[in-house]
Design a protein around this motif. Sequence first.
Motif, mmCIF file in Angstrom:
data_model
loop_
_atom_site.group_PDB
_atom_site.id
_atom_site.type_symbol
_atom_site.label_atom_id
_atom_site.label_comp_id
_atom_site.label_asym_id
_atom_site.label_seq_id
_atom_site.Cartn_x
_atom_site.Cartn_y
_atom_site.Cartn_z
ATOM 1 N N TYR A 1 -0.082 -26.925 -12.368
ATOM 2 C CA TYR A 1 -0.242 -25.483 -12.578
ATOM 3 C C TYR A 1 -0.006 -24.701 -11.291
ATOM 4 O O TYR A 1 0.709 -23.699 -11.282
ATOM 5 C CB TYR A 1 -1.635 -25.168 -13.138
ATOM 6 C CG TYR A 1 -1.720 -25.363 -14.640
ATOM 7 C CD1 TYR A 1 -1.118 -24.455 -15.498
ATOM 8 C CD2 TYR A 1 -2.377 -26.456 -15.188
ATOM 9 C CE1 TYR A 1 -1.178 -24.628 -16.878
ATOM 10 C CE2 TYR A 1 -2.435 -26.640 -16.564
ATOM 11 C CZ TYR A 1 -1.841 -25.722 -17.402
ATOM 12 O OH TYR A 1 -1.893 -25.900 -18.761
ATOM 13 N N ASP B 1 3.618 -24.762 -10.368
ATOM 14 C CA ASP B 1 4.476 -24.411 -11.501
ATOM 15 C C ASP B 1 5.448 -25.549 -11.852
ATOM 16 O O ASP B 1 6.635 -25.320 -12.077
ATOM 17 C CB ASP B 1 5.239 -23.106 -11.214
ATOM 18 C CG ASP B 1 5.764 -22.460 -12.482
ATOM 19 O OD1 ASP B 1 5.224 -22.736 -13.579
ATOM 20 O OD2 ASP B 1 6.733 -21.669 -12.389
ATOM 21 N N LYS C 1 6.037 -28.481 -14.618
ATOM 22 C CA LYS C 1 5.596 -28.871 -15.963
ATOM 23 C C LYS C 1 5.900 -30.322 -16.289
ATOM 24 O O LYS C 1 5.409 -30.858 -17.287
ATOM 25 C CB LYS C 1 6.271 -27.968 -17.000
ATOM 26 C CG LYS C 1 5.806 -26.528 -16.915
ATOM 27 C CD LYS C 1 6.570 -25.624 -17.858
ATOM 28 C CE LYS C 1 6.053 -24.196 -17.775
ATOM 29 N NZ LYS C 1 6.949 -23.250 -18.473
#
Length: 164
Positions: free
Chosen positions: A49, A52, A54
Motif C-alpha cells: 500500500y 503503491d 499491487k
Amino acid sequence: SDERENLTYPLFGQAVRELAQTIADDGYEPDIILSIARGGLFVAGGLGYALDVKNLHVMNVEFYTGVGATLEMPVMLPPVPNVVDLSEKKVLVADDVADTGKTLKLVHDFCAGHVADVRCAVVYEKPQSLVKCEYVWRRTDAWINFPWSVEPPVVRRDGQVLDA
Ligand code: 5GP
C-alpha cells in the motif's frame, strides 16, 4: 539477556510507513513484493500500500531440523513461485526479521539470476545476519515479540486445539 524488543500493532504501522519512505527516498521502485510467510505477509501488505505496488507474491519457508542436530536449514514449502513470473522484474523481498539471515539468503538466491534486481526489506535485522538487507527499520540483538505471534493460537471454547 532477558531483554525483549516489543513491537505493537500501532508501532508496526509506523515502522512499515518509515520503511516504505526509506525505500522511496532511495529511488527503488519494485515491480513485485515477495513476502516470506508468515511474518513477512504483514510487512509486504503494508509496503504494498505505502509504495503503491499491487503485485504481491508469497513464499512459504520453514526451518527444517535434520536428523543431525546441527543440520538446521530453511526449506521452501510448496507452492513455490514460478520464476517466470519474476523474470526481468525488480523484486523486493519482505520479511519481519533477518536473524541468522538463512531464510532471506535462501529466497535471495532463489531470485538471483532470474530477476532484474532483488533487494531485501525487513523490520528488524540482527547483527549476525549473513544477509545485509538494503532496507532495515531497526537493528537489535534482542528477541523480538511480534504482535502477530506473541500470543498462542486461539483454542476452541471446549479446549480443543484448532488443528488437532
Ligand atoms: P532467520 O534466522 O532465517 O533469519 O530467521 C528465521 C525466522 O525465525 C524468522 O523469519 C522468524 O520467523 C524467526 N525469528 C528469528 N528471530 C526472531 C525473533 O527475535 N523473534 C521472533 N518472534 N521470531 C524470530
